[in-house]
Design a protein around this motif. Structure first.
Motif, mmCIF file in Angstrom:
data_model
loop_
_atom_site.group_PDB
_atom_site.id
_atom_site.type_symbol
_atom_site.label_atom_id
_atom_site.label_comp_id
_atom_site.label_asym_id
_atom_site.label_seq_id
_atom_site.Cartn_x
_atom_site.Cartn_y
_atom_site.Cartn_z
ATOM 1 N N ASN A 1 0.838 -1.193 0.000
ATOM 2 C CA ASN A 1 0.000 0.000 0.000
ATOM 3 C C ASN A 1 0.872 1.240 0.000
ATOM 4 O O ASN A 1 2.103 1.156 0.094
ATOM 5 N N GLN B 1 0.816 5.319 1.650
ATOM 6 C CA GLN B 1 0.130 6.179 2.603
ATOM 7 C C GLN B 1 0.674 7.594 2.485
ATOM 8 O O GLN B 1 1.885 7.789 2.373
ATOM 9 N N SER C 1 -1.930 10.641 9.522
ATOM 10 C CA SER C 1 -2.301 9.920 8.312
ATOM 11 C C SER C 1 -3.425 10.649 7.585
ATOM 12 O O SER C 1 -4.416 11.050 8.194
ATOM 13 N N LEU D 1 -4.776 6.329 2.849
ATOM 14 C CA LEU D 1 -4.097 5.047 2.663
ATOM 15 C C LEU D 1 -4.686 4.389 1.437
ATOM 16 O O LEU D 1 -5.908 4.206 1.365
ATOM 17 N N GLN E 1 -4.570 0.991 -0.808
ATOM 18 C CA GLN E 1 -4.100 -0.388 -0.930
ATOM 19 C C GLN E 1 -3.623 -0.629 -2.363
ATOM 20 O O GLN E 1 -4.039 0.075 -3.292
ATOM 21 N N GLN F 1 -8.071 7.238 -3.491
ATOM 22 C CA GLN F 1 -8.822 7.434 -2.263
ATOM 23 C C GLN F 1 -9.092 8.921 -2.121
ATOM 24 O O GLN F 1 -8.280 9.753 -2.533
ATOM 25 N N ARG G 1 4.559 0.681 1.601
ATOM 26 C CA ARG G 1 4.753 -0.502 2.444
ATOM 27 C C ARG G 1 5.159 -1.674 1.576
ATOM 28 O O ARG G 1 4.446 -2.015 0.626
ATOM 29 N N SER H 1 0.041 0.368 14.701
ATOM 30 C CA SER H 1 -0.752 -0.029 13.540
ATOM 31 C C SER H 1 -1.671 -1.170 13.949
ATOM 32 O O SER H 1 -1.242 -2.104 14.644
ATOM 33 N N THR I 1 -3.133 -3.791 8.973
ATOM 34 C CA THR I 1 -3.816 -2.927 8.012
ATOM 35 C C THR I 1 -2.826 -2.009 7.298
ATOM 36 O O THR I 1 -3.114 -1.502 6.234
ATOM 37 N N GLU J 1 -2.005 0.951 8.258
ATOM 38 C CA GLU J 1 -2.208 2.361 8.570
ATOM 39 C C GLU J 1 -1.470 2.697 9.867
ATOM 40 O O GLU J 1 -1.658 2.037 10.881
#
Lengths: 111, 116
Positions: free
Chosen positions: A32, A34, A46, A49, A51, A57, A93, B94, B102, B104
């Motif tokens: 993902n 972010q 944040s 995010l 994916q 988004q 990520r 997280s 997730t 985040e």
């Protein structure tokens, strides 16, 4: 080795302008991506995010897109306000723990 | 909502001193992380934990130690402070969605450490 680049490093715009912040990454095998906001002397908040299976988004005036094949993401801010002034960071990520951050774009919105 | 809380916010250390940066989260997140942020650089991962009793090294673990005795707390210890450890330290957590991280991240406000 995954590298994340954010261009420009700094951006100054007049209030009300729509703007785009860019994030590029070298390896498309990401889980993902972010986007964060960081105010001076503060932690990261944040924003969005995305994916790896998603294309975009949206949250309020913010829209983030992801194009894995080209290794790019953009953060679109509509009708910018002085309160949007901050540093914006993107992070990709690679696995359950490994997150690679860009160095950020410092945005200044002038009244 | 407290979220992720870090203490202290500021600290000055002399070379060779030891200290612990505290981090606690009240969101019942399984994953916790310590990052450092140096001027003009991206965040670098020092250590992380996937749950109580489990910790692992990140990119830049040398000179640091961590423990995770509870879900809530993830302290970072500097044993022999060096000028190269002058930085801003961020703790993050997280959540899991089912059995999957997730991804985040939720950050604390940071601890600014100066080693002289």
């Amino acid at each position: 080795k995954q590298e994340v680049t954010q261009i420009p490093a700094a951006l100054s715009v007049p209030e009300g302008e729509n703007l785009v912040l860019n994030c590029s990454f070298t390896d498309s095998a990401i889980y993902n991506l972010q986007w964060f906001r960081q105010d001076p002397g503060k932690g990261l908040t944040s924003l969005l995010l995305i994916q790896s299976s998603q294309r975009e988004q949206t949250s309020g005036r913010l829209n983030a897109s992801l194009d894995k094949s080209s290794g790019r993401s953009t953060l679109y801010i509509a009708a910018s306000q002085p309160g949007d002034s901050a540093t914006y960071l993107c992070a990709v990520r690679l696995g359950s723990e490994k997150l690679v951050f860009g160095k950020g774009t410092k945005l200044t919105v002038n009244p | 909502n407290a979220g992720v809380t870090q203490t202290p916010k500021f600290r000055i250390l002399k070379i060779g001193q030891s200290m612990t940066l505290q981090c606690t989260q009240d969101m019942n997140h399984n994953y916790m992380y310590w990052y450092r942020q140096d001027p003009g650089m991206g965040l670098k991962l020092i250590y992380y934990s996937v749950g109580a009793g489990i910790t692992d090294k990140g990119e830049v673990p040398n000179g640091y130690n961590v423990s995770r005795s509870t879900t809530e707390d993830f302290p970072l210890r500097l044993e022999l402070a060096a000028p190269s450890q002058t930085s801003v330290y961020f703790c993050a957590s997280s959540p899991l969605s089912g059995t999957v991280n997730t991804g985040e991240l939720f950050f604390g406000e940071g601890s600014r450490l100066t080693v002289l």
